[in-house]
Design a protein around this motif. Sequence first.
Motif, PDB file in Angstrom:
ATOM      1  N   TYR A  59       4.583   5.989 -11.853  1.00  0.00           N
ATOM      2  CA  TYR A  59       3.709   4.843 -12.097  1.00  0.00           C
ATOM      3  C   TYR A  59       2.309   5.337 -12.459  1.00  0.00           C
ATOM      4  O   TYR A  59       1.834   6.340 -11.923  1.00  0.00           O
ATOM      5  CB  TYR A  59       3.629   3.950 -10.849  1.00  0.00           C
ATOM      6  CG  TYR A  59       4.937   3.273 -10.515  1.00  0.00           C
ATOM      7  CD1 TYR A  59       5.222   2.003 -11.003  1.00  0.00           C
ATOM      8  CD2 TYR A  59       5.899   3.917  -9.739  1.00  0.00           C
ATOM      9  CE1 TYR A  59       6.435   1.382 -10.708  1.00  0.00           C
ATOM     10  CE2 TYR A  59       7.103   3.312  -9.446  1.00  0.00           C
ATOM     11  CZ  TYR A  59       7.369   2.035  -9.942  1.00  0.00           C
ATOM     12  OH  TYR A  59       8.564   1.424  -9.663  1.00  0.00           O
ATOM     13  N   THR A  60       1.668   4.607 -13.359  1.00  0.00           N
ATOM     14  CA  THR A  60       0.304   4.946 -13.745  1.00  0.00           C
ATOM     15  C   THR A  60      -0.650   4.666 -12.593  1.00  0.00           C
ATOM     16  O   THR A  60      -0.610   3.599 -11.990  1.00  0.00           O
ATOM     17  CB  THR A  60      -0.129   4.129 -14.973  1.00  0.00           C
ATOM     18  OG1 THR A  60       0.735   4.437 -16.070  1.00  0.00           O
ATOM     19  CG2 THR A  60      -1.571   4.453 -15.365  1.00  0.00           C
ATOM     20  N   VAL A  61      -1.496   5.630 -12.291  1.00  0.00           N
ATOM     21  CA  VAL A  61      -2.514   5.470 -11.259  1.00  0.00           C
ATOM     22  C   VAL A  61      -3.815   5.063 -11.954  1.00  0.00           C
ATOM     23  O   VAL A  61      -4.336   5.796 -12.800  1.00  0.00           O
ATOM     24  CB  VAL A  61      -2.720   6.774 -10.464  1.00  0.00           C
ATOM     25  CG1 VAL A  61      -3.870   6.636  -9.485  1.00  0.00           C
ATOM     26  CG2 VAL A  61      -1.442   7.142  -9.719  1.00  0.00           C
ATOM     27  N   VAL A  62      -4.329   3.902 -11.606  1.00  0.00           N
ATOM     28  CA  VAL A  62      -5.538   3.401 -12.260  1.00  0.00           C
ATOM     29  C   VAL A  62      -6.772   3.533 -11.378  1.00  0.00           C
ATOM     30  O   VAL A  62      -7.890   3.259 -11.823  1.00  0.00           O
ATOM     31  CB  VAL A  62      -5.362   1.932 -12.709  1.00  0.00           C
ATOM     32  CG1 VAL A  62      -4.284   1.834 -13.760  1.00  0.00           C
ATOM     33  CG2 VAL A  62      -5.025   1.031 -11.522  1.00  0.00           C
ATOM     34  N   GLY A  63      -6.596   3.933 -10.136  1.00  0.00           N
ATOM     35  CA  GLY A  63      -7.755   4.100  -9.274  1.00  0.00           C
ATOM     36  C   GLY A  63      -7.369   4.520  -7.876  1.00  0.00           C
ATOM     37  O   GLY A  63      -6.187   4.657  -7.543  1.00  0.00           O
ATOM     38  N   GLN A  64      -8.380   4.733  -7.051  1.00  0.00           N
ATOM     39  CA  GLN A  64      -8.164   5.087  -5.656  1.00  0.00           C
ATOM     40  C   GLN A  64      -9.180   4.343  -4.805  1.00  0.00           C
ATOM     41  O   GLN A  64     -10.358   4.234  -5.165  1.00  0.00           O
ATOM     42  CB  GLN A  64      -8.305   6.589  -5.445  1.00  0.00           C
ATOM     43  CG  GLN A  64      -7.914   7.026  -4.027  1.00  0.00           C
ATOM     44  CD  GLN A  64      -8.089   8.514  -3.834  1.00  0.00           C
ATOM     45  OE1 GLN A  64      -8.861   9.159  -4.534  1.00  0.00           O
ATOM     46  NE2 GLN A  64      -7.392   9.064  -2.852  1.00  0.00           N
ATOM     47  N   GLN A  70      -4.379   2.818  -6.369  1.00  0.00           N
ATOM     48  CA  GLN A  70      -4.195   1.600  -7.143  1.00  0.00           C
ATOM     49  C   GLN A  70      -3.319   1.962  -8.345  1.00  0.00           C
ATOM     50  O   GLN A  70      -3.643   2.864  -9.112  1.00  0.00           O
ATOM     51  CB  GLN A  70      -5.540   1.050  -7.626  1.00  0.00           C
ATOM     52  CG  GLN A  70      -5.428  -0.291  -8.337  1.00  0.00           C
ATOM     53  CD  GLN A  70      -6.792  -0.822  -8.742  1.00  0.00           C
ATOM     54  OE1 GLN A  70      -7.795  -0.114  -8.643  1.00  0.00           O
ATOM     55  NE2 GLN A  70      -6.833  -2.065  -9.179  1.00  0.00           N
ATOM     56  N   ILE A  71      -2.187   1.277  -8.474  1.00  0.00           N
ATOM     57  CA  ILE A  71      -1.240   1.607  -9.531  1.00  0.00           C
ATOM     58  C   ILE A  71      -0.985   0.391 -10.422  1.00  0.00           C
ATOM     59  O   ILE A  71      -1.269  -0.751 -10.040  1.00  0.00           O
ATOM     60  CB  ILE A  71       0.106   2.099  -8.951  1.00  0.00           C
ATOM     61  CG1 ILE A  71       0.835   0.964  -8.206  1.00  0.00           C
ATOM     62  CG2 ILE A  71      -0.103   3.313  -8.055  1.00  0.00           C
ATOM     63  CD1 ILE A  71       2.262   1.318  -7.798  1.00  0.00           C
ATOM     64  N   SER A  72      -0.459   0.663 -11.590  1.00  0.00           N
ATOM     65  CA  SER A  72      -0.028  -0.410 -12.477  1.00  0.00           C
ATOM     66  C   SER A  72       1.418  -0.735 -12.121  1.00  0.00           C
ATOM     67  O   SER A  72       2.301   0.117 -12.260  1.00  0.00           O
ATOM     68  CB  SER A  72      -0.132   0.047 -13.933  1.00  0.00           C
ATOM     69  OG  SER A  72       0.306  -0.965 -14.803  1.00  0.00           O
ATOM     70  N   TYR A  73       1.633  -1.972 -11.632  1.00  0.00           N
ATOM     71  CA  TYR A  73       2.960  -2.342 -11.151  1.00  0.00           C
ATOM     72  C   TYR A  73       3.372  -3.684 -11.772  1.00  0.00           C
ATOM     73  O   TYR A  73       2.733  -4.704 -11.537  1.00  0.00           O
ATOM     74  CB  TYR A  73       2.959  -2.449  -9.619  1.00  0.00           C
ATOM     75  CG  TYR A  73       4.285  -2.874  -9.031  1.00  0.00           C
ATOM     76  CD1 TYR A  73       5.343  -1.983  -8.980  1.00  0.00           C
ATOM     77  CD2 TYR A  73       4.461  -4.172  -8.529  1.00  0.00           C
ATOM     78  CE1 TYR A  73       6.564  -2.365  -8.438  1.00  0.00           C
ATOM     79  CE2 TYR A  73       5.673  -4.556  -7.984  1.00  0.00           C
ATOM     80  CZ  TYR A  73       6.728  -3.652  -7.949  1.00  0.00           C
ATOM     81  OH  TYR A  73       7.931  -4.041  -7.415  1.00  0.00           O
ATOM     82  N   ASP A  77      -2.232  -4.775 -11.403  1.00  0.00           N
ATOM     83  CA  ASP A  77      -2.692  -3.737 -10.492  1.00  0.00           C
ATOM     84  C   ASP A  77      -2.287  -4.060  -9.062  1.00  0.00           C
ATOM     85  O   ASP A  77      -2.346  -5.224  -8.639  1.00  0.00           O
ATOM     86  CB  ASP A  77      -4.216  -3.589 -10.574  1.00  0.00           C
ATOM     87  CG  ASP A  77      -4.657  -2.963 -11.887  1.00  0.00           C
ATOM     88  OD1 ASP A  77      -3.792  -2.442 -12.604  1.00  0.00           O
ATOM     89  OD2 ASP A  77      -5.869  -3.008 -12.187  1.00  0.00           O
ATOM     90  N   ALA A  78      -1.849  -3.044  -8.336  1.00  0.00           N
ATOM     91  CA  ALA A  78      -1.445  -3.218  -6.940  1.00  0.00           C
ATOM     92  C   ALA A  78      -1.772  -1.913  -6.207  1.00  0.00           C
ATOM     93  O   ALA A  78      -2.251  -0.951  -6.814  1.00  0.00           O
ATOM     94  CB  ALA A  78       0.031  -3.557  -6.850  1.00  0.00           C
ATOM     95  N   PHE A  79      -1.481  -1.888  -4.900  1.00  0.00           N
ATOM     96  CA  PHE A  79      -1.892  -0.743  -4.087  1.00  0.00           C
ATOM     97  C   PHE A  79      -0.718  -0.165  -3.291  1.00  0.00           C
ATOM     98  O   PHE A  79       0.139  -0.903  -2.804  1.00  0.00           O
ATOM     99  CB  PHE A  79      -3.014  -1.154  -3.133  1.00  0.00           C
ATOM    100  CG  PHE A  79      -4.287  -1.523  -3.829  1.00  0.00           C
ATOM    101  CD1 PHE A  79      -5.288  -0.575  -4.017  1.00  0.00           C
ATOM    102  CD2 PHE A  79      -4.487  -2.808  -4.313  1.00  0.00           C
ATOM    103  CE1 PHE A  79      -6.460  -0.902  -4.672  1.00  0.00           C
ATOM    104  CE2 PHE A  79      -5.658  -3.150  -4.964  1.00  0.00           C
ATOM    105  CZ  PHE A  79      -6.653  -2.186  -5.150  1.00  0.00           C
ATOM    106  N   VAL A  80      -0.746   1.168  -3.150  1.00  0.00           N
ATOM    107  CA  VAL A  80       0.259   1.904  -2.376  1.00  0.00           C
ATOM    108  C   VAL A  80      -0.472   2.870  -1.459  1.00  0.00           C
ATOM    109  O   VAL A  80      -1.409   3.561  -1.887  1.00  0.00           O
ATOM    110  CB  VAL A  80       1.218   2.686  -3.287  1.00  0.00           C
ATOM    111  CG1 VAL A  80       2.263   3.418  -2.448  1.00  0.00           C
ATOM    112  CG2 VAL A  80       1.903   1.774  -4.281  1.00  0.00           C
ATOM    113  N   SER A  81      -0.033   2.946  -0.209  1.00  0.00           N
ATOM    114  CA  SER A  81      -0.653   3.859   0.747  1.00  0.00           C
ATOM    115  C   SER A  81      -0.452   5.308   0.312  1.00  0.00           C
ATOM    116  O   SER A  81       0.648   5.712  -0.092  1.00  0.00           O
ATOM    117  CB  SER A  81      -0.043   3.655   2.137  1.00  0.00           C
ATOM    118  OG  SER A  81      -0.466   4.680   3.021  1.00  0.00           O
ATOM    119  N   ALA A  82      -1.516   6.110   0.417  1.00  0.00           N
ATOM    120  CA  ALA A  82      -1.445   7.528   0.062  1.00  0.00           C
ATOM    121  C   ALA A  82      -0.503   8.291   0.994  1.00  0.00           C
ATOM    122  O   ALA A  82      -0.089   9.409   0.680  1.00  0.00           O
ATOM    123  CB  ALA A  82      -2.836   8.151   0.118  1.00  0.00           C
TER     124      ALA A  82
END
Length: 372
Positions: A59-64, A70-73, A77-82
């Motif tokens: 998945y493309t990572v668009v930010g942190q 923060q990924i493109s889902y 944009d959505a968020f996944v725990s590191a």
Amino acid sequence: MIVSNALKHICIATSILMMGSTVAFAADAGQATSSAVNVRKEANTDADVVGKIDKGSEYTVVGQNGDWYQISYEGADAFVSADYFELTKTDAVVTADNVNIRKAPSTSGESVGKLGEGEAVEVTGQSGDWYRISYNGESAYVSKDYISGDLLTKVTAVASEAVETAGQDIENTYGVVTASTGLKLRKEASTISTVLAVLPYGTEVNVDRVGQEWVRVITDGGEKGYVSAEFLSVRKGERTSRFNDSSKGAEVVSYAKQFLGTPYVWGGTNLSKGVDCSGFVYAVMKNFGITLNRSSYDMANNGVAVSKSELQAGDLVFFNGGGNSRISHVGIYMGDGNYIHSTDGAAYGVTITALNSGYSANTYVAARRVVR
């Protein structure tokens, strides 16, 4: 201070975009580290779950944002725990001139090119003091001393292909797949690299490079890639057919015949005290270094298929209970139309039966060759 055009490009692409406290990046990507990882609407554990992702999809990572990526889902944009997501690709820039690009993560690795100050590179992993990069469509390595980027410390650690063992001669060297469920052939020496194919148990491949954790191989179809060294038996000399060793099959049969009369015991694998059908086959083959699945049904996934007309000593023969029922019995073909097996029927225990008589002929399903 004068900054090169390439460096300016990187600096602009990785500049901070104010979206709350989220830092945005250029062309980064990553994947989940396990199955069914929650994707949330916001960067916190109380936020709504908008979906789940599994390891293997990038998945493309668009930010942190703190401990969240923060990924493109699915177009948003959505968020996944590191804690459950790792960076597999990130942009970086070279900080010096004439930086060596090496085939392996070592100063003794062959130099395959040079990089100039300000050049942009795509980093796909890190191994010790080295970053792995994409170079001319292949993996290569650059010292960490000469690469700079916002997320480099977070890019996933990878097992390097390893420097070839010093002085090792790989001429006339081939490998045999020992993983009973097959072995993944990957584009690069990493567990997150693209899977090019799954090599069945027993497949023979030519060996191109040997490392401590990875072996680079070439299939008979000409496809080059990496496989785990743990599940490839590297051998010297002329290649022989991995699944046509009749002499070894005869050894298996001779060994199995020692246990004629051993009683049938459900779930048993003790060749002297008691075995069920799959326990008998499992224990016999284990003596020859061949690891099989434990049940007869799952054992039918081991090895390679062989037709009934081409059976040879040591092949596994499978049966069902009649009709459309699933596989429920297994034995070892002996040659001359007979097989040896453990049964709870009238013959009770380890016995020899004709393959083309009565129950055996009516319930025969398939055969697999596993002898190496």
